[in-house]
Design a protein around this motif. Structure first.
Motif, PDB file in Angstrom:
ATOM      1  N   PRO A  23       0.835  -1.209   0.000  1.00  0.00           N
ATOM      2  CA  PRO A  23       0.000   0.000   0.000  1.00  0.00           C
ATOM      3  C   PRO A  23       0.865   1.252   0.000  1.00  0.00           C
ATOM      4  O   PRO A  23       2.015   1.240   0.445  1.00  0.00           O
ATOM      5  CB  PRO A  23      -0.807  -0.127   1.300  1.00  0.00           C
ATOM      6  N   SER A  24       0.298   2.319  -0.521  1.00  0.00           N
ATOM      7  CA  SER A  24       0.984   3.604  -0.546  1.00  0.00           C
ATOM      8  C   SER A  24      -0.053   4.699  -0.394  1.00  0.00           C
ATOM      9  O   SER A  24      -1.247   4.421  -0.225  1.00  0.00           O
ATOM     10  CB  SER A  24       1.772   3.774  -1.858  1.00  0.00           C
ATOM     11  N   ASN A  25       0.357   5.951  -0.446  1.00  0.00           N
ATOM     12  CA  ASN A  25      -0.574   7.059  -0.250  1.00  0.00           C
ATOM     13  C   ASN A  25      -1.726   6.986  -1.244  1.00  0.00           C
ATOM     14  O   ASN A  25      -1.507   7.023  -2.452  1.00  0.00           O
ATOM     15  CB  ASN A  25       0.155   8.394  -0.412  1.00  0.00           C
ATOM     16  N   GLY A  26      -2.928   6.874  -0.725  1.00  0.00           N
ATOM     17  CA  GLY A  26      -4.116   6.836  -1.567  1.00  0.00           C
ATOM     18  C   GLY A  26      -4.408   5.498  -2.196  1.00  0.00           C
ATOM     19  O   GLY A  26      -5.409   5.364  -2.912  1.00  0.00           O
ATOM     20  N   LEU A  27      -3.567   4.494  -1.968  1.00  0.00           N
ATOM     21  CA  LEU A  27      -3.773   3.178  -2.560  1.00  0.00           C
ATOM     22  C   LEU A  27      -3.680   2.101  -1.493  1.00  0.00           C
ATOM     23  O   LEU A  27      -2.751   2.096  -0.673  1.00  0.00           O
ATOM     24  CB  LEU A  27      -2.720   2.901  -3.642  1.00  0.00           C
ATOM     25  N   LEU A  28      -4.634   1.189  -1.507  1.00  0.00           N
ATOM     26  CA  LEU A  28      -4.556   0.013  -0.659  1.00  0.00           C
ATOM     27  C   LEU A  28      -3.558  -0.968  -1.258  1.00  0.00           C
ATOM     28  O   LEU A  28      -2.972  -0.728  -2.312  1.00  0.00           O
ATOM     29  CB  LEU A  28      -5.943  -0.620  -0.549  1.00  0.00           C
ATOM     30  N   ARG A  29      -3.377  -2.101  -0.598  1.00  0.00           N
ATOM     31  CA  ARG A  29      -2.544  -3.161  -1.153  1.00  0.00           C
ATOM     32  C   ARG A  29      -3.098  -3.570  -2.517  1.00  0.00           C
ATOM     33  O   ARG A  29      -4.310  -3.604  -2.734  1.00  0.00           O
ATOM     34  CB  ARG A  29      -2.548  -4.350  -0.196  1.00  0.00           C
ATOM     35  N   GLY A  30      -2.202  -3.889  -3.440  1.00  0.00           N
ATOM     36  CA  GLY A  30      -2.617  -4.284  -4.781  1.00  0.00           C
ATOM     37  C   GLY A  30      -1.952  -5.561  -5.226  1.00  0.00           C
ATOM     38  O   GLY A  30      -1.206  -6.201  -4.466  1.00  0.00           O
ATOM     39  N   VAL A  31      -2.235  -5.936  -6.464  1.00  0.00           N
ATOM     40  CA  VAL A  31      -1.630  -7.116  -7.071  1.00  0.00           C
ATOM     41  C   VAL A  31      -1.077  -6.714  -8.434  1.00  0.00           C
ATOM     42  O   VAL A  31      -1.690  -5.919  -9.156  1.00  0.00           O
ATOM     43  CB  VAL A  31      -2.654  -8.274  -7.200  1.00  0.00           C
ATOM     44  N   SER A  32       0.105  -7.230  -8.761  1.00  0.00           N
ATOM     45  CA  SER A  32       0.729  -6.948 -10.048  1.00  0.00           C
ATOM     46  C   SER A  32       0.656  -8.202 -10.911  1.00  0.00           C
ATOM     47  O   SER A  32       1.280  -9.216 -10.597  1.00  0.00           O
ATOM     48  CB  SER A  32       2.186  -6.518  -9.857  1.00  0.00           C
ATOM     49  N   VAL A  33      -0.147  -8.131 -11.985  1.00  0.00           N
ATOM     50  CA  VAL A  33      -0.236  -9.235 -12.943  1.00  0.00           C
ATOM     51  C   VAL A  33       0.588  -8.857 -14.165  1.00  0.00           C
ATOM     52  O   VAL A  33       0.808  -7.679 -14.445  1.00  0.00           O
ATOM     53  CB  VAL A  33      -1.696  -9.553 -13.319  1.00  0.00           C
ATOM     54  N   LYS A  63      -9.431   0.361 -10.147  1.00  0.00           N
ATOM     55  CA  LYS A  63      -8.354   1.321  -9.933  1.00  0.00           C
ATOM     56  C   LYS A  63      -7.061   0.593 -10.264  1.00  0.00           C
ATOM     57  O   LYS A  63      -6.751  -0.443  -9.655  1.00  0.00           O
ATOM     58  CB  LYS A  63      -8.333   1.841  -8.500  1.00  0.00           C
ATOM     59  N   ILE A  64      -6.321   1.109 -11.236  1.00  0.00           N
ATOM     60  CA  ILE A  64      -5.106   0.451 -11.718  1.00  0.00           C
ATOM     61  C   ILE A  64      -3.962   1.446 -11.782  1.00  0.00           C
ATOM     62  O   ILE A  64      -4.176   2.656 -11.760  1.00  0.00           O
ATOM     63  CB  ILE A  64      -5.308  -0.166 -13.122  1.00  0.00           C
ATOM     64  N   ILE A  70      -2.001   6.272 -12.202  1.00  0.00           N
ATOM     65  CA  ILE A  70      -3.215   5.745 -11.578  1.00  0.00           C
ATOM     66  C   ILE A  70      -4.432   6.165 -12.401  1.00  0.00           C
ATOM     67  O   ILE A  70      -4.594   7.352 -12.726  1.00  0.00           O
ATOM     68  CB  ILE A  70      -3.365   6.280 -10.141  1.00  0.00           C
ATOM     69  N   TYR A  71      -5.280   5.202 -12.720  1.00  0.00           N
ATOM     70  CA  TYR A  71      -6.553   5.481 -13.381  1.00  0.00           C
ATOM     71  C   TYR A  71      -7.684   4.775 -12.637  1.00  0.00           C
ATOM     72  O   TYR A  71      -7.539   3.601 -12.267  1.00  0.00           O
ATOM     73  CB  TYR A  71      -6.556   4.997 -14.838  1.00  0.00           C
ATOM     74  N   THR A  72      -8.776   5.496 -12.443  1.00  0.00           N
ATOM     75  CA  THR A  72     -10.028   4.883 -12.000  1.00  0.00           C
ATOM     76  C   THR A  72     -10.946   4.828 -13.210  1.00  0.00           C
ATOM     77  O   THR A  72     -11.300   5.868 -13.779  1.00  0.00           O
ATOM     78  CB  THR A  72     -10.681   5.692 -10.868  1.00  0.00           C
ATOM     79  N   GLN A 130       8.812  -8.275 -20.226  1.00  0.00           N
ATOM     80  CA  GLN A 130       7.632  -8.367 -19.364  1.00  0.00           C
ATOM     81  C   GLN A 130       7.018  -6.992 -19.128  1.00  0.00           C
ATOM     82  O   GLN A 130       7.711  -6.007 -18.926  1.00  0.00           O
ATOM     83  CB  GLN A 130       8.020  -8.994 -18.025  1.00  0.00           C
ATOM     84  N   ARG A 131       5.705  -6.956 -19.162  1.00  0.00           N
ATOM     85  CA  ARG A 131       4.951  -5.763 -18.812  1.00  0.00           C
ATOM     86  C   ARG A 131       3.998  -6.104 -17.668  1.00  0.00           C
ATOM     87  O   ARG A 131       3.384  -7.158 -17.659  1.00  0.00           O
ATOM     88  CB  ARG A 131       4.174  -5.226 -20.019  1.00  0.00           C
ATOM     89  N   ASP A 132       3.905  -5.174 -16.687  1.00  0.00           N
ATOM     90  CA  ASP A 132       3.133  -5.417 -15.467  1.00  0.00           C
ATOM     91  C   ASP A 132       1.989  -4.420 -15.344  1.00  0.00           C
ATOM     92  O   ASP A 132       2.162  -3.219 -15.580  1.00  0.00           O
ATOM     93  CB  ASP A 132       4.038  -5.283 -14.246  1.00  0.00           C
ATOM     94  N   LEU A 133       0.832  -4.921 -14.933  1.00  0.00           N
ATOM     95  CA  LEU A 133      -0.345  -4.099 -14.655  1.00  0.00           C
ATOM     96  C   LEU A 133      -0.682  -4.255 -13.180  1.00  0.00           C
ATOM     97  O   LEU A 133      -0.914  -5.368 -12.701  1.00  0.00           O
ATOM     98  CB  LEU A 133      -1.524  -4.549 -15.518  1.00  0.00           C
ATOM     99  N   GLN A 134      -0.724  -3.144 -12.460  1.00  0.00           N
ATOM    100  CA  GLN A 134      -1.059  -3.181 -11.033  1.00  0.00           C
ATOM    101  C   GLN A 134      -2.550  -2.923 -10.859  1.00  0.00           C
ATOM    102  O   GLN A 134      -3.079  -1.930 -11.362  1.00  0.00           O
ATOM    103  CB  GLN A 134      -0.250  -2.132 -10.269  1.00  0.00           C
ATOM    104  N   VAL A 135      -3.209  -3.830 -10.126  1.00  0.00           N
ATOM    105  CA  VAL A 135      -4.645  -3.748  -9.895  1.00  0.00           C
ATOM    106  C   VAL A 135      -4.881  -3.568  -8.393  1.00  0.00           C
ATOM    107  O   VAL A 135      -4.477  -4.414  -7.586  1.00  0.00           O
ATOM    108  CB  VAL A 135      -5.373  -5.013 -10.388  1.00  0.00           C
ATOM    109  N   TYR A 136      -5.534  -2.460  -8.029  1.00  0.00           N
ATOM    110  CA  TYR A 136      -5.779  -2.155  -6.626  1.00  0.00           C
ATOM    111  C   TYR A 136      -7.241  -2.358  -6.249  1.00  0.00           C
ATOM    112  O   TYR A 136      -7.554  -2.520  -5.064  1.00  0.00           O
ATOM    113  CB  TYR A 136      -5.367  -0.713  -6.319  1.00  0.00           C
TER     114      TYR A 136
END
Length: 217
Positions: free
Chosen positions: A36-46, A82-83, A152-154, A201-207
């Motif tokens: 987690p970071s400012n304004g973001l909860l824990r996420g997953v990186s696929v 939110k990604i 970050i995009y919602t 490799q390319r990573d997408l973070q999903v929060y």
């Protein structure tokens, strides 16, 4: 008769699909947690791994809804995510696609039906595209929002009972599609990255990924 359904994938503690009742998490490479970071909860990186056709996604395990207005049924459907976008944009060498919304399948399968955000550098000059798709026919509206790396995009997709779909980016409506709307097609909720070329490799973070459905008879 009214039916309402809501579920969400927020701040995942487990990255193991078997430990989630509704959601699947998949990567060609190794799925990792994002702190987690400012304004973001824990996420997953696929991620895509190093395959030129790799794919990573968070999605519903199965098709779970049929959006339609037939037989006296009015449907309302909603997807929100939110990604954080990959650190490098898609290009002619390292080519990838992002999709977020209602789709019949994931990782490039069963793309004939859907209502979703789409990104690829070759479409709409690299802006978020707003797709509705029925029987392979597409309405593609340009959101006017150029995708930036590591941003970050919602994103929100709203399927309305009047057979239209609204698209929102960071709270602002960017498009309304009213043609080639899927009707009576079984759908999944999908947030994914799919590679079409290159082996970096390319990573997408999903929060966050959530969906709500309402059926009224």
């Amino acid at each position: 008769e009214h039916q309402y359904f809501h579920t969400a994938f927020p701040a995942p503690v487990s990255l193991t699909t078997a430990e989630h009742d509704f959601w699947e998490i998949s990567s060609t490479g190794t799925t990792t947690a994002v702190a987690p970071s400012n304004g973001l909860l824990r996420g997953v990186s696929v991620n895509t791994g190093t395959s030129a056709t790799g794919c990573g996604d968070v999605a519903s395990k199965e098709q779970f809804v049929s959006l339609n207005t037939v037989d006296g049924t009015a449907s309302w459907g909603y997807v929100k995510t939110k990604i954080v976008t990959p650190s490098s944009l898609s290009n002619g060498t390292q080519d990838y696609t992002l999709r977020v919304g209602f789709l019949a399948g994931e990782c490039g399968s069963d793309l004939a039906e859907g209502a979703y955000f789409y990104y690829n550098h070759a479409i709409n000059s690299g802006a978020w595209s707003c797709y509705t798709q029925n029987a392979g026919n597409i309405q593609n509206n340009n959101s006017g929002t150029t995708v930036a790396a590591s941003t970050i995009y919602t994103l929100e997709v709203v399927y309305r009972p009047n057979i239209s779909v609204e698209f929102f980016i960071n709270g602002t409506r960017v498009a309304t599609n009213d043609t080639h709307i899927p009707e009576g097609d079984n759908m999944k909720v999908v947030c994914e990255i799919e590679k079409q070329g290159g082996t970096t490799q390319r990573d997408l973070q999903v929060y966050l990924l959530q969906t709500s459905i309402a059926h009224v008879n």
